[in-house]
Design a protein around this motif. Structure first.
Motif, short mmCIF file in Angstrom:
data_model
loop_
_atom_site.label_atom_id
_atom_site.label_comp_id
_atom_site.label_asym_id
_atom_site.label_seq_id
_atom_site.Cartn_x
_atom_site.Cartn_y
_atom_site.Cartn_z
N PHE A 207 19.51 37.05 -35.92
CA PHE A 207 20.00 37.83 -34.79
C PHE A 207 20.93 36.98 -33.93
CE2 PHE A 207 20.19 40.57 -31.25
CZ PHE A 207 19.80 39.89 -30.12
N LEU A 208 20.48 35.81 -33.56
CA LEU A 208 21.28 34.98 -32.66
C LEU A 208 22.57 34.53 -33.31
CD1 LEU A 208 18.59 32.79 -30.88
CD2 LEU A 208 19.98 34.61 -29.90
N LYS A 209 22.53 34.28 -34.61
CA LYS A 209 23.76 33.87 -35.29
C LYS A 209 24.81 34.96 -35.16
CE LYS A 209 25.10 34.72 -39.11
NZ LYS A 209 26.16 35.68 -39.56
N ASP A 210 24.40 36.22 -35.37
CA ASP A 210 25.34 37.33 -35.25
C ASP A 210 25.86 37.44 -33.82
OD1 ASP A 210 24.20 39.88 -37.63
OD2 ASP A 210 25.49 38.13 -37.83
N VAL A 211 24.97 37.25 -32.85
CA VAL A 211 25.40 37.34 -31.45
C VAL A 211 26.43 36.25 -31.15
CG1 VAL A 211 24.64 37.05 -29.08
CG2 VAL A 211 23.28 38.41 -30.63
N PHE B 87 20.16 55.96 -33.94
CA PHE B 87 21.45 55.60 -34.52
C PHE B 87 21.37 54.26 -35.23
CE2 PHE B 87 25.44 57.77 -34.25
CZ PHE B 87 25.18 58.88 -33.46
N ALA B 88 20.78 53.29 -34.53
CA ALA B 88 20.70 51.95 -35.12
C ALA B 88 19.91 51.98 -36.42
CB ALA B 88 20.06 50.98 -34.14
N LYS C 155 19.34 41.83 -38.63
CA LYS C 155 20.55 42.64 -38.49
C LYS C 155 20.26 43.92 -37.71
CE LYS C 155 23.20 40.10 -41.25
NZ LYS C 155 24.41 39.49 -40.71
N LEU C 156 19.07 44.49 -37.94
CA LEU C 156 18.71 45.71 -37.21
C LEU C 156 18.66 45.41 -35.72
CD1 LEU C 156 17.71 48.66 -37.27
CD2 LEU C 156 15.38 47.76 -37.41
N LEU C 157 18.06 44.28 -35.39
CA LEU C 157 17.96 43.91 -33.98
C LEU C 157 19.35 43.76 -33.36
CD1 LEU C 157 15.81 43.30 -31.94
CD2 LEU C 157 15.82 40.92 -32.67
N PHE C 158 20.24 43.15 -34.12
CA PHE C 158 21.61 43.01 -33.62
C PHE C 158 22.24 44.37 -33.36
CE2 PHE C 158 25.59 41.00 -32.88
CZ PHE C 158 26.56 41.80 -33.46
N VAL D 175 20.74 47.19 -32.82
CA VAL D 175 20.10 47.87 -31.69
C VAL D 175 20.74 47.41 -30.38
CG1 VAL D 175 17.97 47.96 -30.33
CG2 VAL D 175 17.88 48.36 -32.78
N VAL D 176 20.85 46.10 -30.23
CA VAL D 176 21.44 45.58 -29.00
C VAL D 176 22.88 46.09 -28.85
CG1 VAL D 176 22.24 43.47 -27.88
CG2 VAL D 176 19.96 43.56 -28.87
#
Lengths: 229, 234, 207
Positions: free
Chosen positions: A17-21, A149-150, A104-107, A109-110
């Protein structure tokens, strides 16, 4: 899973998640395009309405049209970027598929919650006929709708990331899956503009929660087949 | 062989009966169909339109079952079966949509009204379209099979949600939808006269046999194509 | 007490677009041993490497690593350097190592990371984005990324690609060091890359 594995799995999800952010903050590919997209689409709607009063059903529907296409523009990034930049295999070597999926789902969602918040604020400010009378129904609808949606868009993004014509394929595959969600969410938004009490929308919220749960579970089960070769 | 013969005979009988049996106000003979007020001759469509819609759903479920099997065993034949079923489903779905639209024009004045049943057949059409778009967008054969199998399972899961959501869409013109004062329609309420019912269910059976026959043909053809490809490979 | 690490492959068969790439691949490899995978271009060397790494599932046959079970097993056991494995080029080398450790669910060992970067002659550029690196530097960065979690099994596909004299010397040293305790698997056309090997799979013979 033993507790040691579980902790590592959670750390892995967080790492992904953090990498994507951080990657998004570094390159800003998605965010700037999405912001402009939302602004442009709402502008088009304002021009088309041209001071005519549109009924609340129409305005509620159009809000979700903007959200749908915003989601289609932004939610595939997390998987498509890995494929296009050749890092999908790297990621496969680092973490098991379940961790990749939830990271990725968490990303997404945010991303979708932030994007929808931005869209809603602009919409409320700029579209004159759209007045929310039950704030609680509206807020809950927006939140559950975004989560829905996410959950649907993430698994479809994983599918199209492996295909050729990613961009145009994404809405084509997503729309039938998102359709039940859209029907419920547009209806709930309309009732929020008409001032319906929270209890009345209870059925819609139950529906949304079960949609989220079912789709996330199914996605988790199918993800490994989609992600691994 | 037996399948083809049965199918041929049954379907011929159904077509003759459906189109040929005369209508009369007061049916005395077994070959006379009642006149339904408001529908009259147009009622004949029920023998053909409903089965095509039924088949497009049957094909969808068949495709989904083979998709699940493919993900489990990775047998290319299961993927072949899945896409064969989907291809037939698409064809019957188009037929159902068109025959439905024609009926709508003659009965209610316009081709399309977004009533629940029309909308659901349209959504099914979208799902089939999406499925084939996905298949044509993936070059690698194993990947194509896996991705389309996954998608058909996801699409199948959303169907119950969609059915649940149907009543929220505007009440429909279709016989048997929410706004119809006659209730859930002639099929479910068994208000069809006995001989109409016989022809109707015979038609349903005939079309199902048609589906099975066409499905088997497509699978056999597909197998032959697969073998030929393998032989041609250097 | 965990058993000694071995990799055993039996009857591996790979199919791609319904065509057979190779069939009947067998090997057994233990600690301190080296496996060389050779073959023409297109024979399937990279495919076999990917199967060992866990990136591809073989059409038939089995591949087993002895030892513990758990969901991170293959990820912990294997380090891979290959032309088709890219780093995140929007990040610097050090950031890549930090993210990679985090995505593995492991803590970031800064000292070890810096040691590796120094050894791969990247320390001076460790804070520059990878997309600014030359191809030789990117290859050296891949080694740092693969070795960070000290994998017992090191997989190298075309180990000397893009490297100059210094780079190849460093890689040979890495290979020698790794052989002291771990398993080394190398896929290459250049048989000169590998000084000695204990087992060999020649994919030209196994189509």
């Amino acid at each position: 899973m033993r507790s040691g594995d579980m902790k590592r799995w959670l750390l892995s999800v967080r790492g992904i998640f953090l990498k994507d952010v951080r990657s998004e903050l570094r390159t800003r590919y998605a965010v700037s395009a999405l912001v402009m997209f939302v602004i442009t689409t709402i502008a088009i709607i304002l021009f088309s309405l041209a001071h005519e009063a549109a009924p609340p059903e129409v305005l509620s529907g159009m809000l979700w049209v903007v959200i749908f296409f915003g989601a289609m523009s932004g939610l595939s990034r997390t998987f498509v970027m890995e494929e296009e930049r050749g890092t999908a295999m790297t990621l496969q070597l680092l973490a098991p598929p379940s961790a990749v999926y939830f990271g990725k789902l968490l990303f997404n969602v945010v991303l979708v919650v932030a994007l929808n918040a931005f869209t809603v604020i602009l919409y409320l400010l700029l579209v004159a006929g759209f007045v929310v009378r039950s704030a609680d129904v509206f807020a809950l609808t927006m939140l559950l709708g975004s989560l829905g949606f996410a959950s649907a868009a993430t698994i479809i993004a994983a599918i199209i990331a492996r295909a050729n014509t990613k961009g145009t394929l994404y809405p084509v595959l997503s729309f039938p899956i998102l359709l039940p969600l859209l029907v419920v969410v547009i209806d709930a938004t309309r009732s929020a503009t008409e001032g319906a009490p929270l209890a009345e929308a209870g059925g819609a919220f139950q529906f949304l929660i079960s949609y989220i749960v079912v789709l996330t579970t199914l996605s988790y089960l199918l993800f490994e087949y989609i992600w691994k070769d | 062989m037996a399948l083809r013969v049965t199918l041929g005979i049954l379907l011929t009988l159904v077509i003759c009966a459906g189109i040929g049996f005369p209508l009369s106000q007061n049916p005395q003979h077994w070959y006379e169909l009642p006149v339904i007020p408001g529908l009259e001759e147009k009622a004949r469509l029920i023998f053909f339109h409903v089965p095509t819609a039924w088949l497009s759903v049957v094909a969808f479920l068949t495709g989904m079952v083979f998709s699940i099997r493919y993900l489990r065993k990775r047998d290319p034949l299961d993927d072949l079966r899945s896409s064969a079923a989907a291809g037939l489903g698409l064809m019957f779905c188009i037929l159902a949509t068109l025959t439905g639209a024609i009926w709508a024009k003659f009965n209610w004045g316009s081709f399309w009204n977004w009533d629940p049943r029309e909308t659901s057949i349209f959504v099914l059409l979208l799902i089939y379209g999406a499925y084939f778009s996905l298949r044509s967008a993936v070059e690698n054969q194993e990947k194509r099979s896996t991705l389309s199998a996954a998608y058909s399972i996801i699409a199948a899961i959303t169907v119950p949600f969609f059915i649940f959501v149907l009543p929220r869409i505007t009440s429909g013109l279709h016989p048997g939808s929410k706004g119809d004062p006659d209730g859930t329609g002639p099929v479910l309420q068994f208000t069809m006269s006995p001989n109409m019912r016989v022809i109707f269910f015979a038609s349903l059976a005939a079309f199902t046999l048609l589906f099975i026959w066409m499905f088997q043909l497509r699978v056999r053809t597909g197998k032959l194509e697969m073998e030929r490809e393998l032989q041609q490979a250097p | 007490m965990s058993e000694p690490l071995t990799v055993r492959a039996e009857g591996l068969r790979m199919v791609f677009n319904r065509r057979v790439i190779f069939d009947g691949v067998h090997f057994t490899l233990g600690a301190t041993q080296t496996l060389l995978i050779s073959g023409r271009n297109g024979a399937g060397k990279s495919t076999l490497i990917k199967i060992i790494a866990g990136l591809l599932t073989p059409a038939a046959g089995s591949l087993k690593f002895s030892g513990e079970q758990g969901i991170f097993v293959r990820q912990s056991l294997v380090g891979l350097v290959a032309p088709y494995l890219s780093l995140y080029d929007e990040f610097s080398a050090e950031e890549n190592l930090q993210h990679i450790a985090a995505m593995r669910g492991l803590p970031y060992d800064r000292d070890r990371a810096h040691d590796l970067l120094r050894r791969m002659a990247l320390f001076s550029r460790k804070d520059d984005a990878v997309h600014t690196y030359s191809s030789g530097m990117k290859q050296r960065a891949k080694y740092a990324a693969a070795l960070l979690h000290a994998p017992p099994v090191l997989l190298l596909d075309e180990p000397m690609a893009n490297l100059d004299g210094d780079g190849t010397a460093t890689v040979r040293a890495i290979m020698d060091e790794h052989r002291r305790e771990g398993l080394l698997i190398v896929a290459t056309n250049e048989t000169g890359d590998v000084d000695r090997c204990d087992e060999r799979v020649d994919l030209n013979a196994l189509r």
